[in-house]
Motif scaffolding. Structure first.
Motif, short mmCIF file in Angstrom:
data_model
loop_
_atom_site.label_atom_id
_atom_site.label_comp_id
_atom_site.label_asym_id
_atom_site.label_seq_id
_atom_site.Cartn_x
_atom_site.Cartn_y
_atom_site.Cartn_z
N LEU A 45 4.82 10.98 12.41
CA LEU A 45 5.00 11.51 13.80
C LEU A 45 3.65 10.96 14.57
O LEU A 45 4.02 10.57 15.93
CB LEU A 45 4.80 12.99 13.84
N ARG A 46 2.59 10.72 14.16
CA ARG A 46 1.52 10.34 14.83
C ARG A 46 1.30 9.00 14.68
O ARG A 46 0.50 8.08 15.89
CB ARG A 46 -0.14 11.12 14.37
N ARG A 47 2.07 8.41 14.13
CA ARG A 47 2.11 6.84 13.78
C ARG A 47 0.72 6.36 13.45
O ARG A 47 -0.12 5.30 13.89
CB ARG A 47 2.28 6.34 14.95
N GLU A 48 0.24 7.05 12.60
CA GLU A 48 -1.42 6.74 12.14
C GLU A 48 -1.54 6.46 10.64
O GLU A 48 -1.42 7.47 10.08
CB GLU A 48 -2.34 8.04 12.59
N HIS A 49 -2.11 5.46 10.34
CA HIS A 49 -2.16 4.87 9.12
C HIS A 49 -0.75 5.15 8.18
O HIS A 49 -0.96 5.69 7.03
CB HIS A 49 -3.37 5.68 8.35
N VAL A 50 0.16 4.90 8.61
CA VAL A 50 1.48 5.16 8.19
C VAL A 50 1.74 4.58 6.79
O VAL A 50 2.19 5.17 5.82
CB VAL A 50 2.48 4.99 9.04
N PHE A 51 1.61 3.11 6.74
CA PHE A 51 1.82 2.50 5.50
C PHE A 51 1.07 2.93 4.42
O PHE A 51 1.44 2.91 3.10
CB PHE A 51 1.53 0.96 6.01
N ALA A 52 -0.57 3.14 4.68
CA ALA A 52 -1.40 3.40 3.88
C ALA A 52 -1.19 4.73 3.10
O ALA A 52 -1.12 4.85 1.99
CB ALA A 52 -2.65 3.58 4.58
N VAL A 53 -0.62 5.66 4.00
CA VAL A 53 -0.23 7.22 3.38
C VAL A 53 0.76 6.88 2.57
O VAL A 53 0.92 7.52 1.57
CB VAL A 53 0.05 7.98 4.46
N ALA A 54 1.87 6.37 2.90
CA ALA A 54 3.14 6.11 2.13
C ALA A 54 2.71 5.45 0.86
O ALA A 54 3.27 5.76 -0.30
CB ALA A 54 4.10 5.53 2.88
N ALA A 55 1.99 4.50 0.87
CA ALA A 55 1.84 3.37 -0.17
C ALA A 55 0.70 4.48 -1.20
O ALA A 55 0.94 4.43 -2.41
CB ALA A 55 0.89 2.55 0.22
N VAL A 56 0.01 5.01 -0.83
CA VAL A 56 -0.81 6.04 -1.77
C VAL A 56 -0.09 7.08 -2.21
O VAL A 56 -0.14 7.35 -3.45
CB VAL A 56 -2.11 6.50 -0.75
N CYS A 57 0.92 7.65 -1.61
CA CYS A 57 1.66 8.63 -2.14
C CYS A 57 2.77 8.04 -3.23
O CYS A 57 2.75 8.43 -4.46
CB CYS A 57 2.70 9.34 -1.21
N ALA A 58 3.16 7.02 -2.99
CA ALA A 58 4.19 6.27 -3.65
C ALA A 58 3.40 5.76 -5.22
O ALA A 58 3.86 5.86 -6.30
CB ALA A 58 5.03 5.27 -3.04
N ALA A 59 2.24 5.31 -4.97
CA ALA A 59 1.58 4.92 -5.90
C ALA A 59 1.10 6.05 -7.02
O ALA A 59 0.84 5.61 -8.15
CB ALA A 59 0.18 4.23 -5.35
N SER A 60 0.53 7.12 -6.21
CA SER A 60 0.18 8.19 -7.03
C SER A 60 1.39 8.84 -7.77
O SER A 60 1.30 9.06 -9.14
CB SER A 60 -0.20 9.37 -5.96
N ASP A 61 2.49 8.93 -7.30
CA ASP A 61 3.99 9.28 -7.81
C ASP A 61 4.08 8.12 -9.19
O ASP A 61 4.47 8.87 -9.99
CB ASP A 61 4.98 9.30 -6.94
N ALA A 62 4.06 7.10 -8.89
CA ALA A 62 4.18 6.15 -10.07
C ALA A 62 3.45 6.35 -11.03
O ALA A 62 3.88 6.26 -12.16
CB ALA A 62 4.15 4.74 -9.50
N ALA A 63 1.95 6.43 -10.81
CA ALA A 63 1.02 6.70 -11.82
C ALA A 63 1.27 8.11 -12.67
O ALA A 63 1.18 8.20 -14.01
CB ALA A 63 -0.39 6.93 -11.56
#
Length: 216
Positions: free
Chosen positions: A31-49
């Motif tokens: 919603l804040r349009r702030e570090h959106v890609f980085a946050v999504a990537a960290v969450c997805a990578a953490s889930d994958a791990a």
């Protein structure tokens, strides 16, 4: 192979699509349009791990280390409580950076007058918060590592295909939530709307913290 992949995709989405601390954080960043890609990537990578740990069989080690789950439970409860109190403070006494999208992005409809005063949060604290909300949640180990790993073992040699489906589910969900959140900005273009959102976040975070303490 395809049935195992689809089963993993379905179970992965089922486990992750729920109102929780991590999803609310991703939604707020979107919603804040702030570090959106980085946050999504960290969450997805953490889930994958975490999925990989479960499918590899390491998730069974949790049953032999109950003290580790207990440490994670209390650490997660304290972190969620602190984050919830910060959200409550934003709801009661909002500041400029909590009410507007990042100045480096296109302002939401009706928010042009406020976007210029927004303060962009630094990337490192945002990602650390994201990691803490993911890895300090004991339920993620029970659901994603242990339960999903247990189900994957029933697919035999296709268990990694099952895991790939679950990982894809995480990628689709987190990136869809993070980048799709901007379409909700038209309803969150006022300080009042952001105060309501922060109040909801505060209630959910504090409730989760209490549940971690009261429900082993």
């Amino acid at each position: 192979m395809l049935p195992s992949f689809l089963a993993g995709l379905g179970l992965g989405l089922t486990l992750i699509i729920a109102i929780g601390a991590q999803n609310l954080f991703v939604l707020r960043q979107g919603l804040r349009r702030e570090h959106v890609f980085a946050v999504a990537a960290v969450c997805a990578a953490s889930d994958a791990a975490l999925i990989a740990l479960g499918v590899s069989g390491l998730g069974l080690a949790l049953t032999a280390l109950p003290w580790l789950v207990e440490v994670i439970r209390w650490a997660g409860a304290l972190f969620l409580l602190g984050y919830g109190l910060l959200a409550a403070r934003r709801a009661i006494r909002p500041s400029g950076h909590a009410l507007a999208p990042s100045p480096e992005t296109e302002p939401a409809p009706g928010s042009a007058g406020r976007a210029g005063t927004a303060v962009r949060s630094r990337l490192a604290p945002v990602l650390l918060t994201c990691l803490a909300l993911t890895w300090l949640n004991p339920h993620v180990y029970l659901d994603t590592v242990f339960f999903l790993g247990l189900v994957a073992s029933g697919h035999g040699e296709a268990r990694w295909v099952f895991a790939a489906g679950a990982m894809l589910g995480s990628i689709l969900w987190f990136f869809g939530l993070a980048f799709g959140a901007r379409y909700l900005s038209r309803w969150l273009a006022t300080p009042r709307a952001w105060r309501i959102l922060d109040a909801i976040i505060a209630v959910v975070m504090i409730a989760l913290a209490v549940s971690l303490v009261l429900v082993p």
